[in-house]
Design a protein around this motif. Structure first.
Motif, mmCIF file in Angstrom:
data_model
loop_
_atom_site.group_PDB
_atom_site.id
_atom_site.type_symbol
_atom_site.label_atom_id
_atom_site.label_comp_id
_atom_site.label_asym_id
_atom_site.label_seq_id
_atom_site.Cartn_x
_atom_site.Cartn_y
_atom_site.Cartn_z
ATOM 1 N N ARG A 105 0.828 -1.214 0.000
ATOM 2 C CA ARG A 105 0.000 0.000 0.000
ATOM 3 C C ARG A 105 0.857 1.257 0.000
ATOM 4 O O ARG A 105 0.553 2.226 -0.705
ATOM 5 N N ASP A 106 1.936 1.253 0.777
ATOM 6 C CA ASP A 106 2.811 2.428 0.831
ATOM 7 C C ASP A 106 3.418 2.735 -0.530
ATOM 8 O O ASP A 106 3.570 3.894 -0.911
ATOM 9 N N LYS A 107 3.750 1.695 -1.279
ATOM 10 C CA LYS A 107 4.316 1.890 -2.620
ATOM 11 C C LYS A 107 3.281 2.508 -3.550
ATOM 12 O O LYS A 107 3.605 3.380 -4.361
ATOM 13 N N VAL A 108 2.011 2.085 -3.428
ATOM 14 C CA VAL A 108 0.949 2.666 -4.246
ATOM 15 C C VAL A 108 0.829 4.155 -3.943
ATOM 16 O O VAL A 108 0.777 4.981 -4.858
ATOM 17 N N TYR A 109 0.821 4.524 -2.669
ATOM 18 C CA TYR A 109 0.730 5.940 -2.300
ATOM 19 C C TYR A 109 1.952 6.717 -2.792
ATOM 20 O O TYR A 109 1.836 7.855 -3.227
ATOM 21 N N LEU A 145 3.714 6.024 -5.520
ATOM 22 C CA LEU A 145 3.542 6.187 -6.963
ATOM 23 C C LEU A 145 2.544 7.296 -7.279
ATOM 24 O O LEU A 145 2.736 8.062 -8.229
ATOM 25 N N ILE A 146 1.492 7.397 -6.478
ATOM 26 C CA ILE A 146 0.507 8.469 -6.667
ATOM 27 C C ILE A 146 1.138 9.821 -6.349
ATOM 28 O O ILE A 146 0.996 10.782 -7.101
ATOM 29 N N ARG A 147 1.843 9.888 -5.221
ATOM 30 C CA ARG A 147 2.467 11.143 -4.789
ATOM 31 C C ARG A 147 3.481 11.662 -5.808
ATOM 32 O O ARG A 147 3.598 12.859 -6.033
ATOM 33 N N THR A 148 4.223 10.748 -6.428
ATOM 34 C CA THR A 148 5.262 11.161 -7.373
ATOM 35 C C THR A 148 4.722 11.335 -8.787
ATOM 36 O O THR A 148 5.479 11.676 -9.698
ATOM 37 N N GLY A 149 3.432 11.084 -8.999
ATOM 38 C CA GLY A 149 2.811 11.296 -10.290
ATOM 39 C C GLY A 149 3.002 10.152 -11.270
ATOM 40 O O GLY A 149 2.616 10.266 -12.429
ATOM 41 N N LEU A 186 -11.753 9.806 -0.488
ATOM 42 C CA LEU A 186 -11.199 8.567 -1.026
ATOM 43 C C LEU A 186 -10.406 8.790 -2.304
ATOM 44 O O LEU A 186 -10.742 9.643 -3.116
ATOM 45 N N ARG A 187 -9.359 8.016 -2.502
ATOM 46 C CA ARG A 187 -8.574 8.002 -3.735
ATOM 47 C C ARG A 187 -9.002 6.787 -4.530
ATOM 48 O O ARG A 187 -9.113 5.687 -4.001
ATOM 49 N N ARG A 188 -9.229 6.974 -5.814
ATOM 50 C CA ARG A 188 -9.612 5.879 -6.687
ATOM 51 C C ARG A 188 -8.697 5.863 -7.908
ATOM 52 O O ARG A 188 -8.365 6.912 -8.458
#
Length: 53
Positions: free
Chosen positions: A9-13, A15-19, A29-31
């Motif tokens: 889960r941390d890796k998913v967040y 990847l989202i944070r870094t675009g 919620l994030r989808r």
């Protein structure tokens, strides 16, 4: 999403944070849509295709 990509889960967040992985926000919620996932996987495959040329 983490299960589909076989990452935490941390890796998913991250990847989202870094675009690197796009997402949409609905309320709190994030989808991640199917299209976002397809774009992410394609971006990972492109460098591999260029190396084989």
């Amino acid at each position: 999403m983490a299960e589909i990509l076989s990452i935490g889960r941390d890796k998913v967040y991250f990847l989202i944070r870094t675009g690197q992985l796009r997402s949409i926000k609905i309320g709190k919620l994030r989808r991640i849509t199917d299209q976002h996932l397809t774009e992410f996987v394609s971006s990972l495959e492109e460098p591999c295709l260029e190396e084989t040329r």
